[in-house]
Motif scaffolding. Sequence first.
Motif, PDB file in Angstrom:
ATOM      1  N   ASP A   1       3.985  -2.322   3.642  1.00 44.87           N
ATOM      2  CA  ASP A   1       3.058  -3.115   4.380  1.00 44.87           C
ATOM      3  C   ASP A   1       1.716  -3.184   3.665  1.00 44.87           C
ATOM      4  N   ARG A   2       1.487  -2.130   3.240  1.00 48.75           N
ATOM      5  CA  ARG A   2       0.153  -1.848   2.375  1.00 48.75           C
ATOM      6  C   ARG A   2      -0.002  -2.537   1.128  1.00 48.75           C
ATOM      7  N   VAL A   3       1.354  -2.361   0.438  1.00 50.79           N
ATOM      8  CA  VAL A   3       1.334  -2.995  -0.799  1.00 50.79           C
ATOM      9  C   VAL A   3       1.043  -4.680  -0.827  1.00 50.79           C
ATOM     10  N   LEU A   4       2.070  -5.102   0.119  1.00 51.42           N
ATOM     11  CA  LEU A   4       2.304  -6.536   0.390  1.00 51.42           C
ATOM     12  C   LEU A   4       1.045  -7.185   1.095  1.00 51.42           C
ATOM     13  N   LEU A   5       0.277  -6.422   1.848  1.00 52.85           N
ATOM     14  CA  LEU A   5      -0.651  -7.108   2.810  1.00 52.85           C
ATOM     15  C   LEU A   5      -1.979  -6.693   1.839  1.00 52.85           C
ATOM     16  N   GLU A   6      -2.044  -5.889   0.785  1.00 53.41           N
ATOM     17  CA  GLU A   6      -3.255  -5.390   0.254  1.00 53.41           C
ATOM     18  C   GLU A   6      -4.244  -4.826   0.952  1.00 53.41           C
ATOM     19  N   SER A   7      -3.646  -4.020   1.912  1.00 48.98           N
ATOM     20  CA  SER A   7      -4.432  -3.132   3.008  1.00 48.98           C
ATOM     21  C   SER A   7      -4.617  -1.864   2.729  1.00 48.98           C
ATOM     22  N   LYS A   8      -5.439  -1.068   3.449  1.00 50.20           N
ATOM     23  CA  LYS A   8      -5.696   0.338   3.118  1.00 50.20           C
ATOM     24  C   LYS A   8      -5.000   1.115   4.128  1.00 50.20           C
ATOM     25  N   GLU A   9      -4.767   2.496   4.077  1.00 52.06           N
ATOM     26  CA  GLU A   9      -4.325   3.329   4.820  1.00 52.06           C
ATOM     27  C   GLU A   9      -5.189   3.558   6.076  1.00 52.06           C
ATOM     28  N   SER A  10      -6.324   3.816   5.670  1.00 53.07           N
ATOM     29  CA  SER A  10      -7.456   4.285   6.552  1.00 53.07           C
ATOM     30  C   SER A  10      -8.736   3.485   6.579  1.00 53.07           C
ATOM     31  N   TYR A  11      -9.345   3.490   7.652  1.00 53.63           N
ATOM     32  CA  TYR A  11     -10.792   2.368   7.633  1.00 53.63           C
ATOM     33  C   TYR A  11     -11.700   3.449   8.222  1.00 53.63           C
ATOM     34  N   ARG A  12     -11.502   4.748   8.401  1.00 54.13           N
ATOM     35  CA  ARG A  12     -12.392   5.498   8.932  1.00 54.13           C
ATOM     36  C   ARG A  12     -13.642   5.581   7.802  1.00 54.13           C
ATOM     37  N   ALA A  13     -13.449   5.641   6.507  1.00 53.31           N
ATOM     38  CA  ALA A  13     -14.576   5.485   5.764  1.00 53.31           C
ATOM     39  C   ALA A  13     -15.644   4.315   5.611  1.00 53.31           C
ATOM     40  N   ASP A  14     -14.808   3.305   6.046  1.00 56.19           N
ATOM     41  CA  ASP A  14     -15.413   2.126   6.122  1.00 56.19           C
ATOM     42  C   ASP A  14     -16.356   2.103   7.631  1.00 56.19           C
ATOM     43  N   PHE A  15     -15.667   2.759   8.579  1.00 57.06           N
ATOM     44  CA  PHE A  15     -16.385   2.866   9.993  1.00 57.06           C
ATOM     45  C   PHE A  15     -17.625   3.682   9.795  1.00 57.06           C
TER      46      PHE A  15
ATOM     47  N   GLY B   1      17.320  -3.726   6.097  1.00 58.30           N
ATOM     48  CA  GLY B   1      16.163  -4.039   6.592  1.00 58.30           C
ATOM     49  C   GLY B   1      15.071  -3.606   5.368  1.00 58.30           C
ATOM     50  N   SER B   2      15.422  -2.417   4.928  1.00 60.65           N
ATOM     51  CA  SER B   2      14.553  -1.992   3.666  1.00 60.65           C
ATOM     52  C   SER B   2      14.709  -2.874   2.587  1.00 60.65           C
ATOM     53  N   TRP B   3      15.746  -3.422   2.225  1.00 59.05           N
ATOM     54  CA  TRP B   3      15.872  -4.162   1.122  1.00 59.05           C
ATOM     55  C   TRP B   3      15.214  -5.641   1.192  1.00 59.05           C
ATOM     56  N   ILE B   4      15.121  -6.160   2.487  1.00 57.34           N
ATOM     57  CA  ILE B   4      14.526  -7.228   2.729  1.00 57.34           C
ATOM     58  C   ILE B   4      12.901  -7.222   2.837  1.00 57.34           C
ATOM     59  N   GLN B   5      12.639  -6.228   3.486  1.00 60.08           N
ATOM     60  CA  GLN B   5      11.239  -5.915   3.827  1.00 60.08           C
ATOM     61  C   GLN B   5      10.348  -5.257   2.405  1.00 60.08           C
ATOM     62  N   HIS B   6      11.276  -4.482   1.609  1.00 62.13           N
ATOM     63  CA  HIS B   6      10.541  -3.645   0.768  1.00 62.13           C
ATOM     64  C   HIS B   6      10.437  -4.341  -0.406  1.00 62.13           C
ATOM     65  N   THR B   7      11.757  -4.900  -0.763  1.00 68.64           N
ATOM     66  CA  THR B   7      12.218  -5.326  -2.354  1.00 68.64           C
ATOM     67  C   THR B   7      12.373  -6.832  -2.242  1.00 68.64           C
ATOM     68  N   PHE B   8      12.843  -7.617  -1.419  1.00 66.88           N
ATOM     69  CA  PHE B   8      13.221  -8.970  -1.687  1.00 66.88           C
ATOM     70  C   PHE B   8      11.953  -9.839  -1.269  1.00 66.88           C
ATOM     71  N   ALA B   9      10.924  -9.145  -0.291  1.00 67.25           N
ATOM     72  CA  ALA B   9       9.787  -9.660  -0.015  1.00 67.25           C
ATOM     73  C   ALA B   9       8.628 -10.025  -1.443  1.00 67.25           C
ATOM     74  N   GLN B  10       9.029  -8.829  -2.300  1.00 72.19           N
ATOM     75  CA  GLN B  10       8.214  -8.878  -3.479  1.00 72.19           C
ATOM     76  C   GLN B  10       8.192 -10.372  -4.175  1.00 72.19           C
ATOM     77  N   ASP B  11       9.662 -10.705  -4.420  1.00 68.59           N
ATOM     78  CA  ASP B  11       9.708 -12.130  -4.938  1.00 68.59           C
ATOM     79  C   ASP B  11       8.859 -12.964  -4.591  1.00 68.59           C
ATOM     80  N   PHE B  12       8.487 -12.932  -3.187  1.00 65.24           N
ATOM     81  CA  PHE B  12       7.502 -14.149  -2.659  1.00 65.24           C
ATOM     82  C   PHE B  12       6.213 -13.819  -2.781  1.00 65.24           C
TER      83      PHE B  12
END
Length: 794
Positions: A576-590, A377-388
């Motif tokens: 997930d954050r790398v591939l979604l280009e999301s942030k770890e926290s949104y408290r500063a935004d709030f 699962g780690s290989w598929i979600q962390h590594t292989f996904a980056q090829d796409f």
Amino acid sequence: MYIDDPIPNSLTRMKKLLSFAGLFLLICIAGKAQQFTPKKGSEGYYKVTTTMKHRSGNDKNTTTWYFKVLEVTKDSLLLNCTLLNYDGGIFNTAQIDKSSPTNTRELEVLALLNRPFLYHFKHEKMSDQPGIATIFNERIKDWQLDNNAAGNMKVNERSYLVNELYWIAPFLPATPDKLPDSWLSEDSLSKFTVLGRDAASLQYSFVREEDKGQKMNFTGNLSLDLSTGMITAAALKSISNDIDFERSIIRVAPSEGSASPFSEDVKTAIAKMSSYSKALKNEDGYDSLKLEKYFSQYDPLLGNITSYRVAKAGMLQGSDMKDKYERYNQILTQIEDAALVTYPHHLFNKLQEVKNISVDSAYNTIRYLSRMKQSYGSWIQHTFAQDFLHQEPIEELQKAWRKHGASEKEITWITKNVINGRRIAYPLAEKLANDEDTLIRNEVYPMYLWVQATKHASNKDSVLRIAHELENIGGSKGDGNPHRYTLLLYRQLRAAGHTREAGALLSREIATMEKNRMDSLNADRYTEQNMLAYACKLKSDELAATDKKASMAYLAKAAKYSPKNIKERASSSFYDRVLLESKESYRADFAEALIAQGNSKEAMKVLTEQLNADPSIFEELKTSFSKNFPQADFYNFFHNYIVRSWKTAPDFTLKSPDDKITYKLADYRGKWLLLDFWGTWCPPCRAEMPKINAFAQKIKGRNDLSFLSIACQDQPEKVISYLAAHNFDMPASMSDNQVQKKYEVPGYPAKFLISPSGTVFNIPFGEDWEKAVEQITGLQEKKGKDAKVQTRID
């Protein structure tokens, strides 16, 4: 960061089995016999098979010995003994590919193998065995064994063969012609019965029962060769509450007692590459010069042996060789997939190499990796996904590699792998998504659906159909991470102008993830919660122009679901954050949105909560506080509100490695204290030790800040040796095996900052801990006319 693993069950079980064996020995040698003994000059080859059946499984091994009786007295024998072979299943001295010892007992087997020695057997008690001791001492020195292995060998010198020889070379109370049909042992607990006799042999049995806390029953049948005084066969059995013990002893023909093919060179090579030897290591791990010499010496001898290649891969990976990765990757491709099943990290890394060769090469390795669901699962979600997901132009990637100092040779190699990886990525994903193995198929299927959607981006109906199928997968991250790909599909729909459909999809996804978050048994709940925070931020952005109140409500949710502590940060959410280009926290935004609305006090609460999870925002919090509360003192706010919100630091009393200094938490009351949990066995810990030592030196003169390192799962002599070898001078203590539990250390190294008032803050791994410590402890209270008012924000 190294995760703290408990003592392996196999080690605990081993201790129990050895304790049982000792009890068996004491009971068996209680009987006193003097009249009939083995004859001088008698010899034989024997196979001894021992089976332990217990709650956690079975342990079975077979040893082959040669014995010759050299001298006989009324209560003792002098024998010539040679261990010819050992088969423990995983470790087998007849097969070079099963030659790696998995415990110190097997290391002792390797030491004795094919080495004749004299053995003094006393029928009534154990005695010193100088023959075994000499061999063990030689091996300890020549193989440079560590203190643990050496200590175990010295403890076991006297116990070797006592149980086996008691039955193989028995002492009977009378000669066969005068032996009664039955007799009792001296303690009257064992009864021996003659089952049959003739001029050449004697068959007899024994029964012994005992109940001392747990019921035990011992039985056995033996056949004795009267011409030699040594048995031809024995079947022994013991049954207790916890363990069933069986041992068979059979005299075999000399042709069946052939010696192990291991030469002395082979045994030395095996021992030195084991985890019990220091021959190839320095204080920081594998020594590159020692390794080069070792490989040069033993590659010609063992280079084609799979077990040697596996061990070599591990040594290369743990070394500081400049070309270690190139050599490591090269040797992985030479090792069969089946041989790496028990080494998932090697199999994972091999897949990284072969996935750039061909679909079939990658698929063959995946079939083995998928047996370890988490690794696959780690290989598929962390590594292989980056090829796409990461499809930057090759030219841009090459510029980035050059900027980071990669050589042209390295860039050429990486470029080739990236191009090949992209070429086979889709056909490989398609093959996996249609595999008959549900585990292989289910892990990749959500990603495959999203890839399909990107290929048909212009076909709205097709994309919506795929979105519906993704939603139906539901479940959790462990089912192929469907939420990640649903959020990516939402962004695709938005970008294509299908805002209504995208909005409905996101609302349903948020509802599903919120429901999953409530399941405390969901192992992925915090990882999903991180994605949920991002989903709420997306919804807030979506509504910003049309419904500000609803937008603010979703932003509040994004802050709420952002991680509050180490556990909720969930390291598995990094990709997930790398591939979604999301942030770890949104408290500063709030908080920024709250300030914009004029609600500064509530914003400070939000930022305070964020600081406890992420000390890197310290300056941001300080600046924001000064801007919004110009009349208040940040020092007072920080100590009276934030520091008081921390938990009380667990108490401890620890000793220095040399046992000369005592460290108590109470001794640091009134000042800041930085605790560093580490171990000499932990590579990341060793890597940062120079920085740790420099920090300890820098704060020596400060009265407001102290430092203490706590070595965990370690040995005092190792800590002393390591610190001395690197000239490290810092306050160091040994764990009492409780302090890391009290502080809930998540992995190593770990830093905890204790306040002058006795509350504790866990500095998250990966943060700039030194900067965080300096910022927090460097705060100064305003005095006199510069003092500001204390402001409550609650």
